[in-house]
Design a protein around this motif. Sequence first.
Motif, short mmCIF file in Angstrom:
data_model
loop_
_atom_site.label_atom_id
_atom_site.label_comp_id
_atom_site.label_asym_id
_atom_site.label_seq_id
_atom_site.Cartn_x
_atom_site.Cartn_y
_atom_site.Cartn_z
N ILE B 58 2.51 14.87 3.09
CA ILE B 58 2.86 13.78 3.99
C ILE B 58 3.85 12.85 3.31
N LEU B 60 5.45 8.91 4.12
CA LEU B 60 5.68 7.75 4.98
C LEU B 60 6.99 7.09 4.56
N LEU B 109 0.78 14.76 -6.35
CA LEU B 109 -0.06 13.95 -5.47
C LEU B 109 -0.37 14.71 -4.19
N SER B 110 -1.41 14.26 -3.51
CA SER B 110 -1.67 14.85 -2.21
C SER B 110 -2.31 13.83 -1.30
N GLY B 111 -2.32 14.16 -0.01
CA GLY B 111 -3.01 13.37 1.00
C GLY B 111 -2.70 11.89 0.91
N PRO B 112 -3.74 11.05 0.85
CA PRO B 112 -3.55 9.61 0.90
C PRO B 112 -2.76 9.05 -0.28
N TYR B 113 -2.87 9.68 -1.47
CA TYR B 113 -2.08 9.23 -2.61
C TYR B 113 -0.59 9.32 -2.29
N ALA B 115 0.74 9.58 0.69
CA ALA B 115 1.07 8.68 1.79
C ALA B 115 1.35 7.28 1.27
N GLY B 116 0.44 6.77 0.43
CA GLY B 116 0.60 5.41 -0.07
C GLY B 116 1.81 5.26 -0.96
N THR B 117 2.02 6.24 -1.85
CA THR B 117 3.14 6.14 -2.78
C THR B 117 4.47 6.16 -2.02
#
Lengths: 303, 329
Positions: B58, B60, B109-113, B115-117
Amino acid sequence: MEQFLSAVFAGTASGSIYALVALGLVLVWRGAGVINFAQMGQAMFSTYVASTMIINGYSYWIAFFVALAVGTALGTAVDLLVMRPLSGKRSSAMLASPAMRGTVPVIASLGILGILQAAAGMIWAAEERGFPAPVNTLGLTIGGTVMPFTAFDLFVIGIVLVTLIITTIFFQKTGMGLAMRASALNPEVARLSGIRTSSVRTLSWAISGAASSLAGLLVTPNTNLSPNTLDLILIIGFTATVIGGLDSLPGGVLGGFILGLVISFVNVYSSPSDIFLAILALLLIVLLVRPQGILGSKEARRV
Amino acid sequence: MFKHFQKGNAIKSLIFFALIFYFGKVFDPYNQGQLSVVLIYFIGILSITLLTGLSGQISLGQGALMAVGGYTCALVVLNLGLSYWQSIIISAVVSLIAGWLLGITAARLSGPYLAGTTLVIALAIPSLATRFESVFGGDVGLSVDFGNPPEWLSGAIGEIGYEQWQLFAILPFATIALFLALNIFKSRTGRSWRAVRDHEIAASLTGINVQRVKIFTFVVASGFAGLAGAMYGLRGIVGPSVYPVSLSLALLTGAILGGLRSIAGAFFGAALVVFLPDLIDKITGGWELAPQVGDYLPAMVSGILLILTVVLNPAGIAGALHHHKPRHK
């Protein structure tokens, strides 16, 4: 020296707010495996409710507790209306792989954030407004000298400390706290030993909602209130949880204080426009050097 | 990618070119401008389709990579004096390099990590513009444009309006992006991306270098985003306000609504995101809504659509249309 001290105090006060935000994020991550990007949207919404009550003549403290209740209700609603139906879809093609199971709830939470911000814009016309503090926000004067901190800083630090102590007692001493820890550690075994894991999940969403709406109430006297003001706080809170360790409550709190101090020093000694770059640099360093965070456990990084 | 050149993909891309060209001739100037934005969003969303839909990562922060493309393009145009299409190509190449740097970090990194980064990156990159104001023009930004239509083109198809020229300048690049994406989807490369998305360990057992695939995905996706960003800026201004975080989120929304795993879905999503405000305006025109309700209605509707899509119809518009056909998963 005075500049240094005031940076330390301002950093500790804002750091304690970031610690609250991080606490909310970690609670939901441990309880439900989701990073809730809508969290500060929920806080923004409940703070608007409080602000509207205060404008209409209610006292600060009534509005304060109503906002906490609204935050709790929003957290519960997010789980029941969106996240629980979503986790029921685990077998669908889109959620079949672990990578997508981490990704799709993030997208759903961004949708919730969008809806909350749009709703707040529609209801409260999106004009930026101030939010009152219960105590003075000017430099505190003791014995004729102006201290490098304000009464509000002390209030914030105090109320956050109380919250952290209550949370710790809840997790260490009560049966419900034990059930939450068990479900976070191993949902399967927790379920087999008679814990209703789905209610526990909802409870973590509810507590997280309350914690973040408290953060909203405490941060808005300094930032003002508009549908988007708290986005930055969420980013900071997220960075705090990554620095401290996504699955560790003390880690999130520690990360919050670290970030509060770093941002405060950047603000005082450099310029506010460097804050994002400082956050990004800090985040990248932690992710490259110690990806599980300072206090996080290794397997918490679900691959 | 190019080994598996398929005639079908070339034909599809040419049909796409012809259709958009036709719409460009019949639309009024306002909708020509909107269609340009659709094409740019289409390329931007393709980068998410490749990154998230095909390889399961992902982001963002695709808007930040668009900003890299946009600023590169503006700096090349203003300082080196190259033409718009040369600058666009250079911007895409520079974005590939930026994507490589990002990918080295992101592959861990994966998933929420992740996304946030990427979200933090989306916030931090535009603030570089104010940090180094003398180079990037600060909050005001740099102004660039596509210039005037060449004479051979106006000679061939008659008078070309300003919006129309933007559209016709963007169209060839959108067609190339479409062609590349179609080829990636059906190639060995695309299959290895899908394998990494579905099961990293199984993928590595079949001899796929998972880390390298993840980085490569980021590189390719950044190329698409940079291409989109360059042309987004060439519409007039390259500045922090052109590439806000909300741009990244709009692209992601379009990708999900249209269908995360489909190229046609990327186009549906782009069209939906761009035309939704106009559509809502048309529907609610007679309702006398309070201005702030009207202002926030598109955001509200797309938020609701996003959640409904994720919960009820994860494959998006494209998935719903192709429900009866066997699909590439």
